[in-house]
Structure formats: structure tokens, C-alpha cells
Design a protein around this motif. Sequence first.
Motif, PDB file in Angstrom:
ATOM      1  N   ASP A  53       3.964   5.125  -6.143  1.00 38.34           N
ATOM      2  CA  ASP A  53       3.750   4.912  -7.566  1.00 38.34           C
ATOM      3  C   ASP A  53       2.796   3.740  -7.711  1.00 38.34           C
ATOM      4  O   ASP A  53       3.153   2.600  -7.427  1.00 38.34           O
ATOM      5  CB  ASP A  53       5.109   4.594  -8.219  1.00 38.34           C
ATOM      6  CG  ASP A  53       4.952   4.373  -9.701  1.00 38.34           C
ATOM      7  OD1 ASP A  53       4.378   5.244 -10.373  1.00 38.34           O
ATOM      8  OD2 ASP A  53       5.390   3.296 -10.179  1.00 38.34           O
ATOM      9  N   TRP A  54       1.549   4.037  -8.135  1.00 37.41           N
ATOM     10  CA  TRP A  54       0.563   2.954  -8.069  1.00 37.41           C
ATOM     11  C   TRP A  54       0.838   1.778  -8.998  1.00 37.41           C
ATOM     12  O   TRP A  54       0.590   0.639  -8.629  1.00 37.41           O
ATOM     13  CB  TRP A  54      -0.864   3.490  -8.214  1.00 37.41           C
ATOM     14  CG  TRP A  54      -1.216   4.052  -9.569  1.00 37.41           C
ATOM     15  CD1 TRP A  54      -1.177   5.337  -9.957  1.00 37.41           C
ATOM     16  CD2 TRP A  54      -1.663   3.301 -10.698  1.00 37.41           C
ATOM     17  NE1 TRP A  54      -1.540   5.478 -11.248  1.00 37.41           N
ATOM     18  CE2 TRP A  54      -1.854   4.232 -11.738  1.00 37.41           C
ATOM     19  CE3 TRP A  54      -1.904   1.944 -10.942  1.00 37.41           C
ATOM     20  CZ2 TRP A  54      -2.278   3.840 -13.003  1.00 37.41           C
ATOM     21  CZ3 TRP A  54      -2.333   1.567 -12.198  1.00 37.41           C
ATOM     22  CH2 TRP A  54      -2.510   2.514 -13.224  1.00 37.41           C
ATOM     23  N   ALA A  81       2.261   1.756  -3.346  1.00 38.21           N
ATOM     24  CA  ALA A  81       1.232   2.278  -4.240  1.00 38.21           C
ATOM     25  C   ALA A  81       1.086   3.789  -4.086  1.00 38.21           C
ATOM     26  O   ALA A  81       0.745   4.490  -5.034  1.00 38.21           O
ATOM     27  CB  ALA A  81      -0.092   1.574  -3.978  1.00 38.21           C
ATOM     28  N   THR A 100       3.712   0.356  -9.707  1.00 37.41           N
ATOM     29  CA  THR A 100       4.659  -0.509  -8.991  1.00 37.41           C
ATOM     30  C   THR A 100       3.962  -1.233  -7.841  1.00 37.41           C
ATOM     31  O   THR A 100       4.170  -2.425  -7.605  1.00 37.41           O
ATOM     32  CB  THR A 100       5.831   0.320  -8.441  1.00 37.41           C
ATOM     33  OG1 THR A 100       6.349   1.125  -9.480  1.00 37.41           O
ATOM     34  CG2 THR A 100       6.909  -0.577  -7.892  1.00 37.41           C
ATOM     35  N   GLY A 101       3.110  -0.491  -7.146  1.00 36.50           N
ATOM     36  CA  GLY A 101       2.327  -1.093  -6.059  1.00 36.50           C
ATOM     37  C   GLY A 101       1.536  -2.276  -6.578  1.00 36.50           C
ATOM     38  O   GLY A 101       1.472  -3.338  -5.931  1.00 36.50           O
ATOM     39  N   LEU A 102       0.971  -2.093  -7.781  1.00 38.35           N
ATOM     40  CA  LEU A 102       0.172  -3.156  -8.371  1.00 38.35           C
ATOM     41  C   LEU A 102       1.043  -4.390  -8.661  1.00 38.35           C
ATOM     42  O   LEU A 102       0.661  -5.522  -8.385  1.00 38.35           O
ATOM     43  CB  LEU A 102      -0.467  -2.629  -9.666  1.00 38.35           C
ATOM     44  CG  LEU A 102      -1.726  -3.371 -10.103  1.00 38.35           C
ATOM     45  CD1 LEU A 102      -2.860  -3.154  -9.110  1.00 38.35           C
ATOM     46  CD2 LEU A 102      -2.151  -2.905 -11.501  1.00 38.35           C
ATOM     47  N   VAL A 119       0.847  -1.199   0.000  1.00 40.00           N
ATOM     48  CA  VAL A 119       0.000   0.000   0.000  1.00 40.00           C
ATOM     49  C   VAL A 119       0.878   1.244   0.000  1.00 40.00           C
ATOM     50  O   VAL A 119       0.640   2.201  -0.743  1.00 40.00           O
ATOM     51  CB  VAL A 119      -0.957  -0.015   1.222  1.00 40.00           C
ATOM     52  CG1 VAL A 119      -1.700   1.319   1.313  1.00 40.00           C
ATOM     53  CG2 VAL A 119      -1.940  -1.167   1.102  1.00 40.00           C
TER      54      VAL A 119
END
Lengths: 542, 580
Positions: free
Chosen positions: A154-155, A151, A157-159, A148
Motif C-alpha cells: 500500500d503505497w 509500499a 502507508t509506505g510513504l 519499500v
Amino acid sequence: MATAASLPKRTSSLYTAGRVTLQASVVLGWGRALLGAGAALLIAESVDLTVGGGPSRAPLLWLAVLFAARAALSAVSPITDTATAVSVESDLRIRILDALLRIGPWSGRRTGETVTKATEGVEAVGGLAGTFLPQLITGMTIPLLLAVVVAIIDWPTGLVLLLVLPLIPLLLRLLERRFASVSGRYRETADQLAARFLDGIQGMRTLKTLDQADAYGDSLAEEAERLRGETMALLRVTQLALLAVDTLFTLGTVVAAAGAAMWRIQAGAISTGEAVSLVLLGVALIEPMSQIGRFFYVGAIGRAAAAQIEELLGQATADSPTPSRQTKDTPGLVEFDGVSFTYPGGIRALQAVTFRVEPGEKVALIGPSGAGKTTIAHIALGLLGPQEGAVAVGGPAVLVPQRPYLFHGSVADNLRLADPEATDSQLWVALEAADLAETVRSRLGGLDTQVGERGLQLSGGEVQRLAIARAFLVAAPVVVLDEPTSNVDLESEARLRSALDRLTAGRTLMVIAHRRSTVAGMDRALVLDRGRLVEAVEAGPS
Amino acid sequence: MSRGEVARRLLRLLRPLAPLMALSATARVINQGLAVAVPALAAALVVAVEPGDAVGSLLLILAGLALVKGSFRYVEQFTGHAVTFRLLSELRIEAYRNIVPLAPAGLDEDRSGDLVARVVGDIDRVEPFYAHTIAPLVSGVLVPLLAAVGLALWVDPLVAAAFLPFPLLIVVSAPWLGAGRVAELSARGRELGGDTAAGLTDVAQGLREIAAFEARDTVAAWIDDLSRRTAAARRSLARVSATRSGLGDLLAGAAVVAVTATSTYLLDSNVIGASGMAAAVVAAWVGTAPARALEGIVPDLEQALAAGTRLFHLADREPPVRPAELPVTVPAEGTLVFESVTVRFPGSGSAALDGIDLEIPGGSYVAVVGPSGSGKSTLVELPLRFRDPDKGKVQVGGVDVRNADPSALSDRIMLVPQRPEIFFGSLADNLLLADSGASASDLWEALDRAALGQWARSLPEGLSTPIGELGETLSGGQRQRLAIARAFLREPEILILDEATSELDAGTERKVLAEIARERGRRTVVVVAHRLDTVTDADEILVVDRGRLVERGRHDDLVEARGLYAGLWQRHLDVMPESA
């Protein structure tokens, strides 16, 4: 009557007593992870500020503050962990005691081994609750928490990390399974060797008598060498799993984070500092997981012990015999009316036994072993309840067992089992009556001397007389005596007999008799055979 | 023995394994070193990549390093297991060989079977001396040093200088914080923990008394008291380890702050690049971990030292009997002579044997009777030289046992104890201990004579059935008969049975003793009688009481004499056979 069997098998988990501190440990773990993530973000900021222009002190100060806070949390964890372990252990000990009292060895169940394992396993379960469980829970949840945070930076990369995350519990399972199988086989081999070693030491007398001690030592060394070779060959292959897991850990965290960071930095989506923090967060993912790895053995041992304890506690709640008897107004009367009793497993111990012992009467129970003498005694004492028929006992009955058990504790502790309120002078009166006062005063040096298994050893005759002193402390109109057969010397035997005579004077006596002279001294003898009362003999005072 | 000396002796024990240990420790250092290097390199690469660079090959390098790191983990674990395994077996065999000269009398002073349990437990506690103390110490110091060298070479010496003090501070401070107190508290915690487990077992065994006296609350209070005391010791211990872990964590954080500050300054001054800073910060973040792994080292170290002290004490103990300087062989004849023999156990007021004078002619059948604790067993163990008398002497076949060759002595005499030991292995293995050259038919004959033939024939694999593993399923009576079968195989000049048939039912006991009585004339038979009616036909009955030989003679004469024997005989007649 609502039977115990209708209750749910497990009323509460083994860890109930430590729940709050266990939760606290988990929250502390989360706190540490979040503070670490915060530190990673501050480092990112610090890098970016420096790359972008002059250095700034502000992120550094905050960095120091976060690390100090993390250290403070680290300094609380051992305390909550220990608190969980000791509360779980204390609670389990009392629950085991109650379970044992509900099952009772007199119910004919063989629990010896279960009991030993359960009592010795309490600390292992404490270790499981205090050390392994918090590690396991935090180790499984922290990656989610960190994903989290990633994310936020940088969302995409979080994904990516969220997609890789399910791999982690999978890896842990693989590691645990491998650990279990390897350590299982390894333990088995080690146990086998340990058993042979123990065998040799314990049997040293025999080995020396047969002039085989050195030869056994040689074969021990040979066997150890052979087993070692086998185990190492096995480990050579199975330990490859460790190679895989260690590599995949690094790949799944650091290398994956680095890959994602390179991809995003090339796309210009994140700053240099953020890229560094992604690598740091990847590193932070490893820590809680490797902690779990370090404590696998605590978990494995704890789980095995927990299963044994649950079995014991479950047994108790599944079917506990409920002793029932009514106490009549006539003190000293013992009346059995059509009493039958069958032990679990279908062994019929008593079948429709009817007899009446008048107050003050002295009755011998005789018959071959397995005839039901002990079952009658246990029912009269209220340790067992009849399944059919009715039992009436006038007032409490007191037991003088054949092999009295001496608890580890002082002489006084052992006596006060019968009456916790008894004063010292009452204890001395009882000891006097049991002809043991002199021994306690001179040989043992007083009431506070430790006796029992790990204390001062008493002779067979002395233990018997201590049991008689115990019985003197109870105002019981009925005495149940399982006559001792132990080969004490002739003088002790004479003292024992006269102490018993004093105890039983004026009380109702039921004695499981092993001697002709005892039977001859009774008013009557009840002869039992295979659970039936075959005859009642007027023994008469001889 | 000082702690330094114990540590030195422990290290000496480890010496044969030094190469393997060095290999394991090296692999550990490389694995943990790569755990620092891989993330640091990753950070440097991440910062260094330019748009358009092919990152695939960089990631491949990282993956390759991950694989190398994993391989060294494998080597470390594998060799670590090898060390542990070798160490355990060598420690055990060493302990076994140390115990041989002490057994059995030299071990009697230790209450019950305590010593055996202790040796086994102590070996288990010495074993982690390597895995939990030496190896972590090596990598706890070396890995941060290597990390600092790496930082100095590839980033800047100033960064290395900013980093290195912190892991070194962790190594010298955190583990040893309150070390004396930790040692004391963990020893107390362990002791209390043992007491508590034993207390609960105690309660389980005395359950009938607790129920009969309705003493649940009293006993629950005992248990709670033990739990409370254990908990108190462990809480104090937890407070110490809390301080340790707080301090360790603080120093680890300080390393990151110091390196971040230094590299920020160097980056700003253009001494290093951004990728150098990234590598330095990441290395500082992970580089203190091997040092922090040492935080819990002290309890393990203390345990190993304490266990080692006990093991070395055992190894240094004087054996109870001194081997003969010029061992004499023992002639094959069955005479036994006791000359004013007195035995006194240490710490006991009265003598166990007090001036025994006795001559047992070869080939005779003699019974020894007396109340329990009168000295019967001590008497019959003397010819085998389990111990030496404090006064007087014992002769076998005319030779003073102190001068006899021990192996010749054990050829002449065989003692069958009340609780014989069964060993791991097959039925045949257990019998062959007595006579390694016996044929299968010899074994069957001995089993038949010991009334065990029928049982043995019912076993799934006959003589090859593994009975050691049956352990507890073998009844006391079966064990005793097996020991008697051993005696038949051994064919000694003097056969001694020390209540060796106490767990047989009356019928079987009579049958077995009749077989033994058949040996009369061929060899000397001494029976310490469990039940008087089994020895009424002995050539002579010796009555022992409180270490003295008080009566001797044939059964009828002794009953006539109305002494101690007559009293024992009367009691024997009183016990009802069906309830025995």
C-alpha cells in the motif's frame, strides 16, 4: 628520495582485510529481512484466503520454505562475522609489527603506552568489524528495504513509514550518545574503584607492614558505597533516556504501522491480511535496531581501540626514519665522518662526530649518560641513519645489548632470531662458545624449552650469555656491546667475561663501557660529552 | 570443586542482592512481555476496527502501553546497574579480605603479579553471571509461558498449545548444543587470544633485537602462527554458534507456521475471529525472541564458573603463617635473634636460607651484603613474619615471632622495601598510613629528613596534592624517599631497609643514609646494602652467599680478609660512577 611523509596518511582502512566477508554479512542480513517480509506477505495471504473462503495449504507450505531459508542464512552469519574479525585481526597484527619496526624505539619517541594499547586493542577492533559494523549497516538499511515492501502492499502507508524512517537513525544516535555518556561516567567510577582495589592488593605488603590492611579494606568498602550512591543518583536521571528511546521505538514502529493500517483499512484500501502484515513489518523494523543496541558496547570499545591503532599506524607513515649506511669492502672497518643526529623533539644527540675504527680494533665509548654513546652504537648497527655526515661500516654489525630481550618461545626460537637457517648443531656450537650449553642441556632440558616472560626464568647472567650465543650465529665482523652493569654474582660475571672475550676475538669491537677494567683492556677510548667527541684516549693494552 | 558446588557458592554470594535481582528480573519480564502483547493487541485492533470507529483512542491505548513498556525497561536497567555495581564492589572487598592473610609470602608461589591480574579479571567475569545468565534464563522461560497463557485466555487454548513447545524447545536445545565443545573452545580461544596479544607486546619490547638481526620475517611468521591458531579455534566456535543460531531461527519460524496453521483452521471453523488469528500470529512471531536471547549463554556461564572456581580456590587457600593462639605483646626493645634458621621455597632445590645463627643487639647499625639472590631479602623479612622458617626460630625483643601479637610486631619493626607502594590519595594520606596521629609539622620534618621536603613544597597543593593519581609520574627515587619518610614517622624499635635507596642518585643516597645512621643507638638499623660504599661505617657487615652467613665483621677487616666481601668491594670500585 621520496620520503614516506609524502604518502597519504592512511593508505587503507583498518578493515580492508575483512571487506569481502563484511559485505557478505550485510547481504545475509538483507536476505533475512527480505525473507521475513516475504513471510509477512504470505501470512497476509493466508488470513485473506481464510476470511474469504476455505483455508489454503499453499501459503503455509511457502511460509515453511521461507522460514527454512531464513534459518539457513542465520546459520551462515556467525561464520562470515568471525571470518571478518579474524582476518582484520591477523592483518592488523602484521601491520602493527611493520609500523613498530618503522618507528623504532631508538628514534627517541615515547610509544610505550600507545604500543601496549594498540596491541591489546586488536581484538576489540576485530569485534567492531565482525560484530558491530554488519549490525550497524544492516540496522540502518533494513528499514528502508522494508518501507519499500510496505509500499508494494500500500503505497500511502509506505510513504508514511518513509517519513517516519529518518527518526530511526536519529533515535539510534540519541541512544548511542546516551550510552556513551552514561557508560563513560559509569566506567570512570568503576575504573576508579577498580584502581583502588588493585592498589590495595598490590600494596598489601606495605599495608601489612604498617598494620593497615584491615583499615584499608574498610575504607575500600566505604569508598565503594559512596561512589555507588553517587553513580546511582546519576543513573537515575540519565537512564530516563532509555525510557524515552524504548517508548519511541515502539511508537515509531508498531504503533505507527498499526495507525497507518487502521487508517487504510477503514478507507477500504487494504485487506485484513494486509493490515496484519503491516503490523508484522512494523515489528520486523524493531529487530535489527535492537540488535545494534545490544552491541553498542562492542562498538564503543572497538572504536576507542581503532583510534589508538590508527594513531600508531599513522605515526609510522608520517615520518619514518630511513637508516642509510654504506657497507665498505674493508670488513670490520667503522668510519664516522662529521655525523650529526637530532631526535624528534629537537634533542641533539650527536654533533659532527668523526672517528675511524680499524678492523680488529677494540674501542670503548665512555661519557656521562646522554652523551651520545647509544646513538653512535645504533647508527653503527644501522638502526638509525645519520642526518648529516657519512657512516661506513665494513660488513654487518651485531649487537649484544645491556639488557637483552628474551622472547616468549623456545631457546631455539630465541637463537634463530639471529639466523633462521641455523641447524641444531650450529645452535649447540654457539651455546658452547657462550658457555651456556651445559645450562641448556641440564637445567633447561634442551633447545625446545620455553623461556622468556611467560616461560622458564633465566638468571641475568644466563640471559646475557644467550645474547652472546645469538651474536655467535651471525658472521659479523663488527660487534657492538652495551656492557652489562647488572649485579650478577661473581662467578657468573667471570663466565660472562670470558664468553665475551671469545666472541670479540678477531672482530672489531665497540663497547659502551661502564667499568674501568673494561676501558683498560681496550685499544682506545672515545670520550663523549653532550654529543661531541671530546677526546680519543689511547688506552693501550694494560 | 565440582561445577555444581561452584554454582551454589556463586548463588550464595548473590543472595544478599536477591530482592534487587528479583525486581530487575520482574521488570525485564514485564518489558519483554509487553514487547509481545503490544504488537499482538495492535494486530487484533487493526483487524477489529470497523469503518467509522474512532481509532484515536485505540492508538492512545497502544501509546500508553508503549510508555509503560519503556518505564519497565528503565526499571530493569536501573536495578540491573545497581546489582552489577553492588556485586562488583562486594566481590572485590571479599577478595581483598581473602588475600590479606595470604600476603605477601602466600602469594609468592604465583609467578610475578599474575595473581593480582587474575583476581581482577576473574571478578569481572563472575559479575555477568547475573546479568548475562540468570536474568535471561528467567525471562527466556517466563515470557513465552506468559504469552501462551495470554493466547489460551484471549484466543484459544489450542493456539497456545501450538505455540508453547517451540520456545521451550529453543530453551532446552539451542543454547546447550555442543555445550562441552563450546566451553572448551572458548576457553582455548581466550587463552590463545591472550597469548597472541602478549606475543605482540613481547615483539614490541624486543624491537631493537628484531631490527638489529633483521628478523622481521621470522617474527612475522611467529605472529602469523599465533593468529592462525587463534583463528582456527574461533572458526570452530563460530561453526557451533552458526548451528545454534540456525536451529533457533528454524524453531522460531516453526512456531509461526504452527500457530498460523492452527489459527487458520480455528478461524475456518469459526472458533476464533480474524482479530484473534491476527493476535495469535503476531504473538507467535515475536514471542520466541526472549528464548532466543539465551543462545549465547553457555560461554558466559562457563566463564563465570571457571572464574568462580579460581576465586574460591584463593579464598580456601591456607595462609602461610598461622596466627598465634595466645598472642604475646612484644617489649619495646630492638634485639633481633635468628636461631639456626632454615628457609626452603617450595619447588626449589637448595635452601634460600641455610642454618643462619645471628644476634643483633638493640641499637646497633648492621649491614647485610651479598650477591643478588643470596637470601638477603628473605632474611630480613623473617622478623615481620611474612613467612615462618622451616627450621629454627626468630625472636624480636626476646619473643618468638610465632607467638607475637601481629599488630605489636608491626609497631616494633618497620621494613622499607626496594619498590614501595604508593596509594591512591594525597601525599599526606600516604604518609599518615605510617602514623595516623602525626601533625603537619611531623610530616614536613619526615619529608625533609628523607630529602623530599623541597619536592613536596613545589607541589601545587603541598601535602594535600593527590599523588596516587600521579602514579607513574612519581619516579622510583621519589617513591623510595616517600617510604623512608614513612619510616621516620613510624619510629619503630627496629628499622630495616631492603635496598631502599637503590634508585637515589649517589649524593641524595648519602644524605638520606646519613639521616638514617643518626638513628643508631636509638633504634636498631638493618640495611641491606645496594652499594657497598654506603655501609662501610656499619657496626657490623654480614656477608650472605647462597643462604649462608659466610663472613661478618667491620669493613676494614673484611677487605683485609680477601674473601667474598673483598671481591665485591673490588667490583664496586671498578664500576664507573658516571655511567651508573
